[in-house]
Design a protein around this motif. Structure first.
Motif, PDB file in Angstrom:
ATOM      1  N   PRO A   1       0.811  -1.221   0.000  1.00  0.00           N
ATOM      2  CA  PRO A   1       0.000   0.000   0.000  1.00  0.00           C
ATOM      3  C   PRO A   1       0.843   1.268   0.000  1.00  0.00           C
ATOM      4  O   PRO A   1       0.500   2.252  -0.672  1.00  0.00           O
ATOM      5  N   ARG A   2       1.960   1.247   0.728  1.00  0.00           N
ATOM      6  CA  ARG A   2       2.834   2.421   0.752  1.00  0.00           C
ATOM      7  C   ARG A   2       3.615   2.543  -0.553  1.00  0.00           C
ATOM      8  O   ARG A   2       3.804   3.648  -1.061  1.00  0.00           O
TER       9      ARG A   2
ATOM     10  N   GLU B   1       4.583  14.434  -1.715  1.00  0.00           N
ATOM     11  CA  GLU B   1       5.883  13.941  -1.280  1.00  0.00           C
ATOM     12  C   GLU B   1       5.799  12.446  -0.966  1.00  0.00           C
ATOM     13  O   GLU B   1       4.728  11.944  -0.602  1.00  0.00           O
ATOM     14  N   PRO B   2       6.926  11.729  -1.078  1.00  0.00           N
ATOM     15  CA  PRO B   2       6.915  10.313  -0.670  1.00  0.00           C
ATOM     16  C   PRO B   2       6.468  10.171   0.787  1.00  0.00           C
ATOM     17  O   PRO B   2       6.761  11.017   1.629  1.00  0.00           O
ATOM     18  N   GLY B   3       5.737   9.108   1.046  1.00  0.00           N
ATOM     19  CA  GLY B   3       5.305   8.847   2.404  1.00  0.00           C
ATOM     20  C   GLY B   3       4.064   9.594   2.838  1.00  0.00           C
ATOM     21  O   GLY B   3       3.704   9.560   4.016  1.00  0.00           O
TER      22      GLY B   3
ATOM     23  N   ALA C   1       2.566   6.465  12.775  1.00  0.00           N
ATOM     24  CA  ALA C   1       2.857   7.842  12.393  1.00  0.00           C
ATOM     25  C   ALA C   1       2.485   8.063  10.931  1.00  0.00           C
ATOM     26  O   ALA C   1       2.601   7.177  10.088  1.00  0.00           O
ATOM     27  N   GLY C   2       2.005   9.273  10.648  1.00  0.00           N
ATOM     28  CA  GLY C   2       1.789   9.690   9.267  1.00  0.00           C
ATOM     29  C   GLY C   2       0.675   8.955   8.561  1.00  0.00           C
ATOM     30  O   GLY C   2      -0.317   8.522   9.155  1.00  0.00           O
ATOM     31  N   ILE C   3       0.856   8.792   7.264  1.00  0.00           N
ATOM     32  CA  ILE C   3      -0.207   8.284   6.407  1.00  0.00           C
ATOM     33  C   ILE C   3      -0.534   6.826   6.684  1.00  0.00           C
ATOM     34  O   ILE C   3      -1.639   6.363   6.370  1.00  0.00           O
ATOM     35  N   VAL C   4       0.378   6.085   7.291  1.00  0.00           N
ATOM     36  CA  VAL C   4       0.139   4.659   7.533  1.00  0.00           C
ATOM     37  C   VAL C   4      -1.096   4.453   8.397  1.00  0.00           C
ATOM     38  O   VAL C   4      -1.824   3.461   8.249  1.00  0.00           O
TER      39      VAL C   4
END
Length: 426
Positions: A74-75, A88-90, A272-275
């Protein structure tokens, strides 16, 4: 001066993107103008899906979560999509459906707004927005005691003056008309009014240049099976501005969004973040097909990328509009899509007061595949909708499509009984 079929063949011969058509399996004798609804199949997809099924699943079984990189898919796919949307990546993840991702993004935006701008409890969207977006927003508002307000496009600026407004939810390119918003300008105006913006990129990603980072957008979702060519029901994607990503939980706090999913703690600890915008176990077969689709769009990068695709898209749609107005005059067709390049997506929509559905069905029978969207009785007419995916649509395709349209109209072919029968999917 009239553009001839020979002129269109010459344009195809000079097209720097012409080789990209070979990346797709478009059936013979078919002019496919419905990539804005379901993209064509990349030639690489069947073998890749077969590899996942027979080798990664069939032979390697559960080991493929590690050995084949399933857990990171998925990432990985999200980072590929990010290259097409100015992210941006991530910051982007391929997961779930557009509707589910919109629920997550809207819910997060609601929570952020409630914390930073208490007393605001309205969401504004376009009346002609894609219905599932409106349904998700309506359900959330009913659950939270908020209010969904629907406006026409020209009323958005006035709506931003409402001191109770918390969120503006818009689709970048309107599915019915092909009209495109100025994302940067709208986002700036919203932010100046203290309003968060959630963008739906379903008809933008892979079709028109998008710069989420440059626009300082807040949230975005999008579809994997239209211009990203990921196949029917392909996973969608969600993007969150890094400044918002860790500010709150998304509401579907599933184990794939956990910081350490295999620690199996009884309490939720968001990654953390988009995960954290993942929920349950992800669909590997579908993600593999989507990766093929996204790679088919990224194949344009050495040839100029989205800028080159956009130039061809505008040339194709300009040609289609000009030929329809020249050769189909007097048959009651009206252009709905904006003529201005800055306001047009990668589709052309025509309205007709009588027979729009039947005309599309007659064209499909001839191998010219577009689609139809019904009017709503509130000033939005019946639409004949044609999507132009520059990866596999050429200039001679446009000329031939208009020729078929002219013949269907001039002969009255569309009045045949077979073309009046309503199908479940239009």
């Amino acid at each position: 001066m009239t553009t001839t079929q020979q002129d269109c063949r010459a344009l195809d011969a000079q097209d720097p993107l012409r080789a990209l058509r070979d990346l797709f399996d478009v059936p013979a004798n078919t002019i496919y103008l419905d990539g804005n609804s379901l993209g064509a199949m990349p030639r690489s997809a069947p073998a890749r899906v077969a590899e996942v099924v027979t080798t990664e699943w069939g032979r390697d079984l559960i080991r493929s979560w590690n050995s084949a990189g399933w857990f990171e898919m998925p990432r990985k796919v999200g980072d590929l999509i990010a290259r097409l949307i100015g992210a941006e990546p991530g910051t982007t993840i391929a997961t779930d459906s557009t509707s589910v991702n919109l629920f997550k993004a809207l819910s997060a935006a609601l929570r952020i707004s409630a914390e930073t701008k208490p007393g605001r409890w309205r969401i504004v969207s376009e009346r002609s927005n894609f219905p599932t977006d409106l349904y998700i927003a309506e359900a959330l508002c009913k659950d939270k005691g908020w209010e969904l307000v629907l406006v026409e496009p020209h009323e958005i600026a006035e709506a931003l003056k409402d001191e109770k407004l918390a969120i503006l939810m818009l689709t970048h390119v309107n599915y019915r008309t092909g009209a495109m918003h100025d994302m940067a300008a709208v986002t700036q105006a919203a932010h100046e009014a203290g309003v968060l913006v959630v963008w739906d990129l379903a008809h933008s990603a892979g079709a028109v240049p998008v710069d989420l980072t440059g626009a300082d957008a807040d949230f975005a979702v999008g579809c994997g099976y239209k211009y990203l060519n990921g196949g029917p029901g392909a996973p969608a994607f969600v993007w969150v501005n890094p400044k918002h990503a860790d500010r709150c939980w998304q509401p579907l706090a599933g184990w794939w969004g956990h910081d350490k999913p295999f620690a199996f703690t009884p309490d939720y600890q968001p990654a953390a973040g988009i995960v954290r915008y993942q929920c349950g176990t992800q669909p590997m077969i579908s993600l593999a097909a989507l990766e093929c689709g996204v790679q088919s769009v990224l194949a344009a990068e050495p040839l100029g990328g989205m800028a080159a695709l956009r130039r061809k898209s505008l040339a194709l749609t300009d040609l289609f509009i000009a030929l329809v107005e020249e050769r189909c005059a007097g048959h009651g067709l009206s252009l709905v899509t904006p003529r201005e390049h800055t306001r047009r997506g990668s589709q052309v929509c025509l309205s007709k007061t009588e027979g729009a559905y039947a005309i599309v069905q007659a064209l499909i029978a001839r191998g010219v595949i577009g689609d139809y969207r019904a009017g709503d009785g509130a000033g939005h007419p019946d639409i004949l909708r044609f999507g132009f995916t520059p990866l596999y649509v050429g200039f001679e395709d446009v000329w031939n499509a208009v020729e078929h349209l002219c013949q269907v109209l001039e002969t009255g072919e569309w009045q045949g009984a077979a073309f009046q029968r309503q199908h479940a999917v239009t």
